[in-house]
Design a protein around this motif. Structure first.
Motif, PDB file in Angstrom:
ATOM      1  N   ASP A  91       0.777  -1.172   0.064  1.00  0.00           N
ATOM      2  CA  ASP A  91       0.013  -0.055   0.047  1.00  0.00           C
ATOM      3  C   ASP A  91       0.899   1.424  -0.024  1.00  0.00           C
ATOM      4  O   ASP A  91       0.283   2.507  -0.237  1.00  0.00           O
ATOM      5  N   GLU A  92       2.109   1.312   0.287  1.00  0.00           N
ATOM      6  CA  GLU A  92       2.992   2.150   0.057  1.00  0.00           C
ATOM      7  C   GLU A  92       3.493   2.625  -1.268  1.00  0.00           C
ATOM      8  O   GLU A  92       4.269   3.626  -1.500  1.00  0.00           O
ATOM      9  N   LEU A  93       3.173   1.867  -2.246  1.00  0.00           N
ATOM     10  CA  LEU A  93       3.574   2.176  -3.489  1.00  0.00           C
ATOM     11  C   LEU A  93       2.585   2.852  -4.265  1.00  0.00           C
ATOM     12  O   LEU A  93       1.550   2.793  -3.962  1.00  0.00           O
ATOM     13  N   PHE A  94       3.144   3.373  -5.057  1.00  0.00           N
ATOM     14  CA  PHE A  94       2.282   4.246  -6.431  1.00  0.00           C
ATOM     15  C   PHE A  94       2.818   4.043  -7.725  1.00  0.00           C
ATOM     16  O   PHE A  94       3.989   3.713  -7.827  1.00  0.00           O
ATOM     17  N   LEU A  95       2.074   4.763  -8.677  1.00  0.00           N
ATOM     18  CA  LEU A  95       2.539   4.621  -9.790  1.00  0.00           C
ATOM     19  C   LEU A  95       3.554   5.296 -10.271  1.00  0.00           C
ATOM     20  O   LEU A  95       4.010   6.424  -9.276  1.00  0.00           O
ATOM     21  N   ASN A  96       4.599   4.790 -11.046  1.00  0.00           N
ATOM     22  CA  ASN A  96       5.979   5.470 -11.314  1.00  0.00           C
ATOM     23  C   ASN A  96       6.949   5.451 -10.499  1.00  0.00           C
ATOM     24  O   ASN A  96       7.880   6.017 -10.568  1.00  0.00           O
ATOM     25  N   ASP A  97       6.617   4.321  -9.199  1.00  0.00           N
ATOM     26  CA  ASP A  97       8.031   4.323  -8.250  1.00  0.00           C
ATOM     27  C   ASP A  97       9.066   3.187  -9.203  1.00  0.00           C
ATOM     28  O   ASP A  97       8.444   2.336  -9.776  1.00  0.00           O
ATOM     29  N   ARG A  98      10.122   3.680  -8.741  1.00  0.00           N
ATOM     30  CA  ARG A  98      11.176   2.782  -9.227  1.00  0.00           C
ATOM     31  C   ARG A  98      11.418   1.475  -8.272  1.00  0.00           C
ATOM     32  O   ARG A  98      11.787   1.656  -7.242  1.00  0.00           O
ATOM     33  N   LEU A  99      11.396   0.376  -8.845  1.00  0.00           N
ATOM     34  CA  LEU A  99      11.460  -0.884  -8.027  1.00  0.00           C
ATOM     35  C   LEU A  99      12.233  -2.061  -8.363  1.00  0.00           C
ATOM     36  O   LEU A  99      12.568  -1.919  -9.714  1.00  0.00           O
ATOM     37  N   ILE A 100      12.925  -2.741  -7.310  1.00  0.00           N
ATOM     38  CA  ILE A 100      13.844  -3.825  -7.650  1.00  0.00           C
ATOM     39  C   ILE A 100      13.116  -5.032  -7.033  1.00  0.00           C
ATOM     40  O   ILE A 100      12.837  -4.802  -5.644  1.00  0.00           O
ATOM     41  N   PHE A 101      13.035  -5.983  -7.674  1.00  0.00           N
ATOM     42  CA  PHE A 101      12.516  -7.141  -7.100  1.00  0.00           C
ATOM     43  C   PHE A 101      13.470  -8.214  -6.828  1.00  0.00           C
ATOM     44  O   PHE A 101      14.093  -8.786  -7.817  1.00  0.00           O
ATOM     45  N   GLN A 150      14.162 -12.185  -5.381  1.00  0.00           N
ATOM     46  CA  GLN A 150      13.451 -13.435  -4.992  1.00  0.00           C
ATOM     47  C   GLN A 150      13.714 -13.671  -3.570  1.00  0.00           C
ATOM     48  O   GLN A 150      14.739 -13.942  -3.068  1.00  0.00           O
ATOM     49  N   LYS A 151      12.727 -14.311  -3.110  1.00  0.00           N
ATOM     50  CA  LYS A 151      12.655 -14.948  -1.502  1.00  0.00           C
ATOM     51  C   LYS A 151      13.290 -16.118  -1.558  1.00  0.00           C
ATOM     52  O   LYS A 151      14.165 -16.272  -0.415  1.00  0.00           O
ATOM     53  N   SER A 152      13.192 -16.891  -2.721  1.00  0.00           N
ATOM     54  CA  SER A 152      13.905 -18.191  -2.387  1.00  0.00           C
ATOM     55  C   SER A 152      15.517 -18.224  -2.310  1.00  0.00           C
ATOM     56  O   SER A 152      15.890 -19.152  -1.662  1.00  0.00           O
ATOM     57  N   ASN A 153      15.960 -17.426  -3.202  1.00  0.00           N
ATOM     58  CA  ASN A 153      17.606 -17.615  -3.375  1.00  0.00           C
ATOM     59  C   ASN A 153      18.281 -16.123  -3.223  1.00  0.00           C
ATOM     60  O   ASN A 153      19.493 -16.069  -3.209  1.00  0.00           O
ATOM     61  N   GLY A 154      17.461 -14.906  -3.075  1.00  0.00           N
ATOM     62  CA  GLY A 154      17.913 -13.857  -2.849  1.00  0.00           C
ATOM     63  C   GLY A 154      18.656 -13.010  -4.007  1.00  0.00           C
ATOM     64  O   GLY A 154      19.400 -12.057  -4.088  1.00  0.00           O
ATOM     65  N   LYS A 155      18.025 -13.571  -5.364  1.00  0.00           N
ATOM     66  CA  LYS A 155      18.869 -13.095  -6.757  1.00  0.00           C
ATOM     67  C   LYS A 155      17.817 -12.017  -7.126  1.00  0.00           C
ATOM     68  O   LYS A 155      16.746 -12.016  -6.797  1.00  0.00           O
ATOM     69  N   LEU A 156      18.566 -11.204  -7.831  1.00  0.00           N
ATOM     70  CA  LEU A 156      17.589 -10.095  -8.484  1.00  0.00           C
ATOM     71  C   LEU A 156      16.672 -10.679  -9.602  1.00  0.00           C
ATOM     72  O   LEU A 156      17.170 -11.647 -10.308  1.00  0.00           O
ATOM     73  N   LEU A 157      15.319 -10.178  -9.676  1.00  0.00           N
ATOM     74  CA  LEU A 157      14.578 -10.935 -10.674  1.00  0.00           C
ATOM     75  C   LEU A 157      14.419  -9.799 -11.738  1.00  0.00           C
ATOM     76  O   LEU A 157      14.761  -9.955 -12.959  1.00  0.00           O
ATOM     77  N   LYS A 158      14.005  -8.450 -11.475  1.00  0.00           N
ATOM     78  CA  LYS A 158      13.561  -7.503 -12.348  1.00  0.00           C
ATOM     79  C   LYS A 158      13.804  -6.128 -11.819  1.00  0.00           C
ATOM     80  O   LYS A 158      13.667  -6.088 -10.495  1.00  0.00           O
ATOM     81  N   GLN A 159      13.828  -5.086 -12.429  1.00  0.00           N
ATOM     82  CA  GLN A 159      13.849  -3.861 -11.838  1.00  0.00           C
ATOM     83  C   GLN A 159      13.188  -2.946 -12.999  1.00  0.00           C
ATOM     84  O   GLN A 159      13.136  -3.033 -14.620  1.00  0.00           O
ATOM     85  N   GLY A 160      12.210  -1.829 -12.555  1.00  0.00           N
ATOM     86  CA  GLY A 160      11.451  -1.276 -13.463  1.00  0.00           C
ATOM     87  C   GLY A 160      10.898  -0.243 -12.718  1.00  0.00           C
ATOM     88  O   GLY A 160      10.706  -0.081 -11.696  1.00  0.00           O
ATOM     89  N   ILE A 161       9.716   0.285 -13.652  1.00  0.00           N
ATOM     90  CA  ILE A 161       8.958   1.372 -13.056  1.00  0.00           C
ATOM     91  C   ILE A 161       7.404   0.996 -12.885  1.00  0.00           C
ATOM     92  O   ILE A 161       6.870  -0.066 -14.124  1.00  0.00           O
ATOM     93  N   ILE A 162       6.810   1.083 -11.692  1.00  0.00           N
ATOM     94  CA  ILE A 162       5.376   0.588 -11.855  1.00  0.00           C
ATOM     95  C   ILE A 162       4.632   1.432 -12.796  1.00  0.00           C
ATOM     96  O   ILE A 162       4.386   2.503 -13.012  1.00  0.00           O
ATOM     97  N   ILE A 163       3.709   0.645 -13.268  1.00  0.00           N
ATOM     98  CA  ILE A 163       2.646   0.982 -14.406  1.00  0.00           C
ATOM     99  C   ILE A 163       1.258   0.480 -13.814  1.00  0.00           C
ATOM    100  O   ILE A 163       0.238   1.046 -14.269  1.00  0.00           O
ATOM    101  N   LYS A 164       1.040  -0.602 -13.079  1.00  0.00           N
ATOM    102  CA  LYS A 164       0.000  -1.115 -12.498  1.00  0.00           C
ATOM    103  C   LYS A 164      -0.114  -1.797 -11.549  1.00  0.00           C
ATOM    104  O   LYS A 164       0.907  -2.449 -11.136  1.00  0.00           O
ATOM    105  N   ILE A 165      -0.774  -1.488 -10.424  1.00  0.00           N
ATOM    106  CA  ILE A 165      -0.896  -2.311  -9.154  1.00  0.00           C
ATOM    107  C   ILE A 165      -2.190  -2.900  -8.859  1.00  0.00           C
ATOM    108  O   ILE A 165      -3.230  -2.264  -8.897  1.00  0.00           O
ATOM    109  N   THR A 166      -2.050  -4.209  -8.557  1.00  0.00           N
ATOM    110  CA  THR A 166      -3.378  -4.813  -8.100  1.00  0.00           C
ATOM    111  C   THR A 166      -3.165  -5.650  -6.880  1.00  0.00           C
ATOM    112  O   THR A 166      -2.233  -5.300  -6.154  1.00  0.00           O
ATOM    113  N   ASN A 167      -4.142  -6.249  -6.197  1.00  0.00           N
ATOM    114  CA  ASN A 167      -3.979  -6.902  -4.801  1.00  0.00           C
ATOM    115  C   ASN A 167      -2.558  -7.711  -4.690  1.00  0.00           C
ATOM    116  O   ASN A 167      -2.333  -7.625  -3.611  1.00  0.00           O
TER     117      ASN A 167
END
Length: 119
Positions: free
Chosen positions: A42-52, A54-71
């Motif tokens: 709920d702290e995220l908004f459109l156009n925020d820059r994020l890095i994801f 992975q919880k399972s291994n700690g490796k980076l998945l993707k990096q990008g800008i939010i264009i849509k948020i659902t539940n």
């Protein structure tokens, strides 16, 4: 089955960002030096820059800008391609790049207040 080896440790501590920086692999933490861990979607908004991460291994998945948020999903656009990625928020740690520009901070606080007044 989803594996989250740091879940029990994160439940203990309040400062989850420091715990993640300690336990994530060095190649991941190098990319996160300007990013802050977000625990609540709920702290995220459109156009925020994020890095994801992975919880399972700690490796980076993707990096990008939010264009849509659902539940349970966030859609991001990466800088390397014009393809949108749908990412399930339950499987990844989310890190946000806090804005340093004063007008962007004001826009963010304005959006927060607007959402609070609407709900």
């Amino acid at each position: 089955m989803d594996i989250d080896p740091l879940k029990e440790i994160l439940d203990i501590y309040d400062n989850k960002h420091n715990v993640l920086m300690h336990y994530l692999p060095p190649e991941t933490t190098k990319k996160l030096h300007r990013y802050v861990y977000v625990d609540d979607i709920d702290e995220l908004f459109l156009n925020d820059r994020l890095i994801f991460v992975q919880k399972s291994n700690g490796k980076l998945l993707k990096q990008g800008i939010i264009i849509k948020i659902t539940n349970d999903q966030i859609t991001i656009k990466t800088s390397t391609s014009n393809i949108s990625f749908y990412i399930n928020t339950d499987k990844y740690y989310i890190f946000i790049n806090p804005r340093k520009n004063k007008s962007q901070k004001l826009n963010r606080s304005y959006l927060k207040e607007l959402l609070n007044s609407l709900s």
